[in-house]
Scaffold this motif. Sequence first.
Motif, short mmCIF file in Angstrom:
data_model
loop_
_atom_site.label_atom_id
_atom_site.label_comp_id
_atom_site.label_asym_id
_atom_site.label_seq_id
_atom_site.Cartn_x
_atom_site.Cartn_y
_atom_site.Cartn_z
N LEU E 27 0.83 -1.21 0.00
CA LEU E 27 0.00 0.00 0.00
C LEU E 27 0.87 1.26 0.00
O LEU E 27 0.58 2.23 -0.71
N ALA E 28 1.93 1.23 0.78
CA ALA E 28 2.82 2.40 0.85
C ALA E 28 3.46 2.67 -0.52
O ALA E 28 3.52 3.82 -0.98
N LYS E 29 3.91 1.60 -1.16
CA LYS E 29 4.53 1.76 -2.48
C LYS E 29 3.51 2.27 -3.51
O LYS E 29 3.82 3.12 -4.35
N ARG E 30 2.33 1.74 -3.40
CA ARG E 30 1.24 2.16 -4.29
C ARG E 30 0.92 3.64 -4.08
O ARG E 30 0.76 4.40 -5.05
N ASP E 31 0.84 4.07 -2.82
CA ASP E 31 0.55 5.48 -2.55
C ASP E 31 1.67 6.39 -3.07
O ASP E 31 1.43 7.49 -3.55
N ALA E 32 2.92 5.89 -2.96
CA ALA E 32 4.06 6.72 -3.37
C ALA E 32 4.06 6.98 -4.88
O ALA E 32 4.64 7.96 -5.34
N THR E 33 3.41 6.10 -5.64
CA THR E 33 3.38 6.30 -7.10
C THR E 33 2.02 6.82 -7.58
O THR E 33 1.76 6.84 -8.78
N ASN E 34 1.19 7.23 -6.65
CA ASN E 34 -0.13 7.70 -7.07
C ASN E 34 -0.05 9.11 -7.66
O ASN E 34 0.89 9.86 -7.38
#
Lengths: 131, 131, 131, 131, 131, 131
Positions: E27-34
């Motif tokens: 989730l953190a990685k996903r948020d970082a590329t949003n």
Amino acid sequence: MTDQEAHETLKESGRKVLADVLGESYLAKRDATNNDFWGPARQFSEEFAYASLWTRDGLDRKQRSMITVAMLCALNRPHELKIHLVGAINNGCSKLELREIFTHAIAYAGFPAAIDALRVAEEVLKEQGKF
Amino acid sequence: MTDQEAHETLKESGRKVLADVLGESYLAKRDATNNDFWGPARQFSEEFAYASLWTRDGLDRKQRSMITVAMLCALNRPHELKIHLVGAINNGCSKLELREIFTHAIAYAGFPAAIDALRVAEEVLKEQGKF
Amino acid sequence: MTDQEAHETLKESGRKVLADVLGESYLAKRDATNNDFWGPARQFSEEFAYASLWTRDGLDRKQRSMITVAMLCALNRPHELKIHLVGAINNGCSKLELREIFTHAIAYAGFPAAIDALRVAEEVLKEQGKF
Amino acid sequence: MTDQEAHETLKESGRKVLADVLGESYLAKRDATNNDFWGPARQFSEEFAYASLWTRDGLDRKQRSMITVAMLCALNRPHELKIHLVGAINNGCSKLELREIFTHAIAYAGFPAAIDALRVAEEVLKEQGKF
Amino acid sequence: MTDQEAHETLKESGRKVLADVLGESYLAKRDATNNDFWGPARQFSEEFAYASLWTRDGLDRKQRSMITVAMLCALNRPHELKIHLVGAINNGCSKLELREIFTHAIAYAGFPAAIDALRVAEEVLKEQGKF
Amino acid sequence: MTDQEAHETLKESGRKVLADVLGESYLAKRDATNNDFWGPARQFSEEFAYASLWTRDGLDRKQRSMITVAMLCALNRPHELKIHLVGAINNGCSKLELREIFTHAIAYAGFPAAIDALRVAEEVLKEQGKF
């Protein structure tokens, strides 16, 4: 030569091939139900599928029928499969060969695709008095 | 006879056909990477696809290759298409015939399916020194 | 043991599983409509799907039914879905579980696939007196 | 706010959009056949498809209808295509535009997909008195 | 309550489920590329897939993972399959169960679909130290 | 007029449209890699897709691009999607409109199809300096 003339030229060639593959009575019935809604798709079928592809060297008509019905089995398109099974029979595919094409399809497209195609083939073969 | 013996019998028959169609070196490489995860699927491929379908009468191996690659084009499965293009070449399909199969596919599966398959075929033909 | 004996062995095993999953009356009706056109595909269904896959360890029959109907929803194969929904009910899937499988499918296969499968499931559940 | 309240809020918004796109009588008929089996899928259709997607900026409703029916043609989902063709007509798509969408589809999805969609479109246009 | 508040409520619920199924680091990685391009699709994934579907009764999370990966195998979507295989492992699916799901898929989706999914599963299991 | 002349006429028309939609440099690169294997498929793309479909009245080029990329998302054809996204941008589709097309696709083709298309679109928009 204009594009319009080119389209008419190919259309006339395609109609001869279509009549050869699917029969004169099929073409006559198709023409009788034509109208401005279906016109372009049918003309492109004549110009492109029948005049441009089915006339090519490299594969004979029976081979083209075999790969056509195999793809239609995989693509899940029973209406077109029915029409091209008539063409396949006219192009020399036997009941045995059609059975083998769809039985072979089990491994690649799965049982449901194969069984659906066998059902359509049974229907067409019965209509043609070949089952 | 037990089911287990039946499976072993068919597996042995299938491995001979697979070696015929895809080559002894392909089979050796496949065996070298086998394990308990891949084992069942590969055994069923040998038993069912190669022993049970590719050995049937009614269509010869070249015809079976033609409908197989046509279906794999429609099904959008480039990994298996690559393998079965090697088989198709071994079973006698020429570069010209493969071009025609996928060019014909334009009408039924659309340009994108045909072009993706031509790209895979170009790759395999080059690897086989036949492009 | 010959391949032919192996096929017969697996066929007999598969017919027992098929009768278990879909019912003796289904098998009897299927046998009554069998012929040389349908024979190979049906025999492979018995040998390969029922004898070889549905008997495997690792997943129980209810789990196999769940993933089968989920795949048939995605694959757009209503005829086979109908048959395997009967099997799913026989293998212990409730109306609620079937509803959830296809409602869950909305996210992955899209609303049209899910709604088409719910329609088939409603039909089968009603035929089975479980709606 | 609970998730349950959030779902109810979106559902109410979605029902207004659905009634706009497909008509009050369609919604009334749909509600009359609702039950615990269909309930979740229909609620998600209202909440997610109609409240959350069809209300977004960036594309107008006619554009959304055009891409929806184009996708349903490619996805081979005639039941949903029929419903969304009604929506497309309500959102301003003409008979000519629908013909062009599916005629254009020939190149990308193939003739069978295009012809199947034209057949559904002819049926809907006739039902709507627009053929 | 406004639709906007409803969306925010569901999004927050969904993010908790997503973190549970795929891990906080995912989730953190996903948020970082949003960003504004990916934002709506990711928010709907949180709101609709994770908050609305994965939280429902009737099927447990392991069962939902099983049918999800089975559908992704049939739908030919390896990127999403990879993500949902991580989720499946987190939800309790063993290497053996994943092997069985895709081996079972041979009969319904065909060998190519099954083999492509086994290849993705091998990759994910190795990344997770479970092969 | 012969069929051969008709094909040449349409080919020349199609090449102009292709250069318009995808750029002169794309056409030059395509011509530089042409050969007897790719020739027929490319010529048919020029004759049929570009000369015959993209020139039709009833939908403008931007609308044709929108439905083309929507279908390619549903059809799971990332190579062709990439090319037609370049065309869509040239035909006036904005980053926002492309985002909306594929976000809308979630409901009909499912999240995996939409996410795969968004990934391709991000790549193309970045290559075109429009992300």
